[in-house]
Design an enzyme around this catalytic site. Structure first.
Site, PDB file in Angstrom:
ATOM      1  N   PHE A  12      -6.760  10.435  -4.845  1.00  0.00           N
ATOM      2  CA  PHE A  12      -7.636  11.221  -5.436  1.00  0.00           C
ATOM      3  C   PHE A  12      -7.710  12.729  -4.980  1.00  0.00           C
ATOM      4  CE2 PHE A  12     -11.830  12.599  -6.515  1.00  0.00           C
ATOM      5  CZ  PHE A  12     -11.905  12.064  -7.782  1.00  0.00           C
ATOM      6  N   GLU A  13      -6.960  12.813  -3.860  1.00  0.00           N
ATOM      7  CA  GLU A  13      -6.923  14.183  -3.108  1.00  0.00           C
ATOM      8  C   GLU A  13      -5.871  14.955  -3.860  1.00  0.00           C
ATOM      9  OE1 GLU A  13      -9.632  11.589  -1.401  1.00  0.00           O
ATOM     10  OE2 GLU A  13      -7.728  11.286  -1.089  1.00  0.00           O
ATOM     11  N   HIS A  46     -12.383   0.710  -8.909  1.00  0.00           N
ATOM     12  CA  HIS A  46     -11.930   1.997  -8.240  1.00  0.00           C
ATOM     13  C   HIS A  46     -10.693   2.507  -8.693  1.00  0.00           C
ATOM     14  CE1 HIS A  46     -11.186   4.422  -4.861  1.00  0.00           C
ATOM     15  NE2 HIS A  46     -10.140   3.936  -4.611  1.00  0.00           N
ATOM     16  N   THR A  88     -11.664  -4.243  -8.207  1.00  0.00           N
ATOM     17  CA  THR A  88     -12.758  -3.476  -8.397  1.00  0.00           C
ATOM     18  C   THR A  88     -12.534  -2.309  -9.477  1.00  0.00           C
ATOM     19  OG1 THR A  88     -12.353  -1.901  -6.700  1.00  0.00           O
ATOM     20  CG2 THR A  88     -13.459  -3.765  -6.072  1.00  0.00           C
ATOM     21  N   CYS A 112       0.558   6.656  -5.440  1.00  0.00           N
ATOM     22  CA  CYS A 112       0.663   5.298  -6.112  1.00  0.00           C
ATOM     23  C   CYS A 112      -0.853   4.694  -6.060  1.00  0.00           C
ATOM     24  CB  CYS A 112       1.701   4.455  -5.235  1.00  0.00           C
ATOM     25  SG  CYS A 112       1.635   2.818  -5.387  1.00  0.00           S
ATOM     26  N   VAL A 113      -1.111   4.152  -7.011  1.00  0.00           N
ATOM     27  CA  VAL A 113      -2.573   3.395  -7.249  1.00  0.00           C
ATOM     28  C   VAL A 113      -2.134   2.173  -7.646  1.00  0.00           C
ATOM     29  CG1 VAL A 113      -4.780   3.586  -7.941  1.00  0.00           C
ATOM     30  CG2 VAL A 113      -3.711   5.593  -7.573  1.00  0.00           C
ATOM     31  N   TRP A 139      -1.621   7.422   1.246  1.00  0.00           N
ATOM     32  CA  TRP A 139      -2.035   6.000   0.768  1.00  0.00           C
ATOM     33  C   TRP A 139      -0.652   5.426   0.170  1.00  0.00           C
ATOM     34  CZ3 TRP A 139      -6.008   3.287   2.517  1.00  0.00           C
ATOM     35  CH2 TRP A 139      -6.416   2.051   1.998  1.00  0.00           C
ATOM     36  N   PHE A 182       2.857  15.184 -13.240  1.00  0.00           N
ATOM     37  CA  PHE A 182       2.094  14.031 -13.091  1.00  0.00           C
ATOM     38  C   PHE A 182       3.234  12.828 -12.480  1.00  0.00           C
ATOM     39  CE2 PHE A 182       0.427   9.897 -14.186  1.00  0.00           C
ATOM     40  CZ  PHE A 182      -0.985  10.054 -13.752  1.00  0.00           C
TER      41      PHE A 182
END
Length: 164
Positions: free
Chosen positions: A66-67, A97, A95, A89-90, A31, A122
């Site tokens: 998340f995985e 999420h 929302t 990367c988020v 992602w 991390f």
């Protein structure tokens, strides 16, 4: 220290231990691939620059951030590794999420560090905008992949010194 005041790729080369005998796993999220692939390239280049042989860099890909913790756990269980680097990367959206994913990965990496006898590094970008991510994936703030690679080498060295 905030990234705005420090380049993620800047470090004293001579302060990094020899990594020629190290085997390091990297789990990278697909992602936001335009960012995570740059993080991966940065990590691999930095590891190789410090002596890690290309065949001793084991890369696994997972669908999303998340995985990452499951992927890191499985990689650590299936290969004889000295450390696992987690790259993802988020980017904050409209929302909650973002909060759930970031919290879950953070907690998961902490748990992995406590459960296993190797360091889990991390390397998850948690940014407000895609521009901030780009700035930290080879842009004006350097590359978080470089920083994660250096951290892995130093943590392996730290652990080895404690065993002697």
């Amino acid at each position: 220290m905030a990234t705005a005041y420090q380049n993620l790729s800047a470090y004293d080369f001579d302060s990094v231990p020899d990594a020629s005998e190290m085997t390091i796993g990297i789990v990278v999220a697909e992602w936001n691939k335009n960012i995570t692939e740059k993080l991966l390239v940065g990590a691999i280049n930095t590891l190789e620059k410090h002596g890690v042989k290309s065949e001793n860099i084991i890369v696994g890909r997972v669908p999303g951030s998340f995985e990452l913790t499951f992927g890191a756990k499985r990689l650590a269980e299936s290969k004889d590794l000295n450390a696992v680097i987690i790259l993802g990367c988020v980017v904050k959206g409209d929302t909650p999420h973002f909060d759930y994913v970031c919290s879950g990965v953070t907690q998961g990496v902490t748990e992995l560090n406590l459960m296993y006898d190797i360091p889990f590094i991390f390397g998850l970008l948690t940014t407000d905008t895609m521009e901030q991510s780009e700035d930290r994936a080879g842009g004006k703030h350097g590359n978080k992949g470089d920083e994660a690679a250096i951290t892995a080498i130093k943590m392996i060295d730290f652990s080895c010194k404690l065993q002697n």
